[in-house]
Write an enzyme that holds these catalytic residues in place. Structure first.
Site, mmCIF file in Angstrom:
data_model
loop_
_atom_site.group_PDB
_atom_site.id
_atom_site.type_symbol
_atom_site.label_atom_id
_atom_site.label_comp_id
_atom_site.label_asym_id
_atom_site.label_seq_id
_atom_site.Cartn_x
_atom_site.Cartn_y
_atom_site.Cartn_z
ATOM 1 N N CYS A 1 -42.689 33.892 45.470
ATOM 2 C CA CYS A 1 -41.354 33.305 45.494
ATOM 3 C C CYS A 1 -41.011 32.891 44.057
ATOM 4 C CB CYS A 1 -41.320 32.087 46.415
ATOM 5 S SG CYS A 1 -39.755 31.185 46.329
ATOM 6 N N ASP B 1 -45.589 35.465 49.147
ATOM 7 C CA ASP B 1 -44.852 36.055 50.259
ATOM 8 C C ASP B 1 -45.589 37.315 50.670
ATOM 9 O OD1 ASP B 1 -42.617 34.265 50.465
ATOM 10 O OD2 ASP B 1 -41.839 35.133 48.614
ATOM 11 N N VAL C 1 -44.608 61.146 45.119
ATOM 12 C CA VAL C 1 -45.412 60.057 44.567
ATOM 13 C C VAL C 1 -46.861 60.210 45.026
ATOM 14 C CG1 VAL C 1 -44.924 58.406 46.445
ATOM 15 C CG2 VAL C 1 -45.534 57.564 44.172
ATOM 16 N N GLU C 2 -47.777 59.977 44.110
ATOM 17 C CA GLU C 2 -49.207 60.024 44.425
ATOM 18 C C GLU C 2 -49.583 58.675 45.047
ATOM 19 O OE1 GLU C 2 -53.072 59.350 44.523
ATOM 20 O OE2 GLU C 2 -52.121 58.400 42.785
ATOM 21 N N SER C 3 -50.302 58.699 46.165
ATOM 22 C CA SER C 3 -50.495 57.494 46.983
ATOM 23 C C SER C 3 -51.339 56.404 46.323
ATOM 24 C CB SER C 3 -51.078 57.855 48.346
ATOM 25 O OG SER C 3 -52.327 58.476 48.208
ATOM 26 N N HIS D 1 -37.237 38.614 48.181
ATOM 27 C CA HIS D 1 -37.580 39.766 49.031
ATOM 28 C C HIS D 1 -36.623 40.933 48.805
ATOM 29 C CE1 HIS D 1 -40.018 36.742 50.776
ATOM 30 N NE2 HIS D 1 -39.317 36.467 51.855
ATOM 31 N N GLU D 2 -35.336 40.611 48.779
ATOM 32 C CA GLU D 2 -34.315 41.647 48.614
ATOM 33 C C GLU D 2 -34.482 42.375 47.281
ATOM 34 O OE1 GLU D 2 -32.687 38.200 51.060
ATOM 35 O OE2 GLU D 2 -33.805 38.391 49.188
#
Length: 157
Positions: free
Chosen positions: A55, A62, A77-79, A96-97
């Site tokens: 936060c 969070d 994307v490579e994991s 969060h947003e």
């Protein structure tokens, strides 16, 4: 139809036994590889149940499950790099947003997908759970319309 060594150039984290975990937000850690099926439209979905950020006001952690779905174009994307990238948010202070939008924008910059959506299912804090959703469809394509449609229907999942 195995990948050859040339196709795997640029993938440095997968299989590396000396993984270094980033201590701060690190978009540069993301790696991509070529999509062998750019003429096929298909979804790739990642479920990331151990996402953590801070936060920005309190510094409290969070926790979230992050869902990433995309329709690749030329790059994917490579994991393992994605795992390390998401880990880099552990000490990053943002709402969060913001986290969801940053993740989406970084993946767009890396891959230039036809379509992508990122959904954050954050655990409740103060009795309120926040579930931000962000998406993008390549402008001027059918995926732009898909993004608009999904934006208004994402809660129906």
């Amino acid at each position: 139809m195995s990948r050859n060594t040339e196709e795997l150039q640029g993938i440095s984290l997968l299989g590396n036994q000396k993984t270094r975990y980033p201590t701060g937000y690190a978009p540069e850690i993301l790696e991509a590889f070529d999509n062998k099926h750019p003429d096929n439209d298909y979804f790739v979905k990642f479920v990331c149940p151990e996402f953590t950020s801070l936060c920005p006001m309190t510094g409290q952690p969070d926790f979230a499950t992050i869902y990433i779905r995309y329709i690749p174009h030329i790059k994917m994307v490579e994991s393992k790099s994605l795992k390390l990238y998401l880990f880099s948010f552990r000490n990053h202070g943002d709402f969060h947003e913001d986290c969801v939008n940053i993740i989406m924008k970084d993946l767009i910059a890396l891959m230039d997908p036809k379509y992508i959506e990122v959904f954050g299912e954050f655990t409740p804090r103060g009795g309120i759970a926040i579930h931000p959703f962000a998406n993008y469809g390549k402008a001027g394509t059918e995926f732009e319309a898909l993004a608009r449609k999904r934006l208004f229907e994402h809660d129906a999942q």
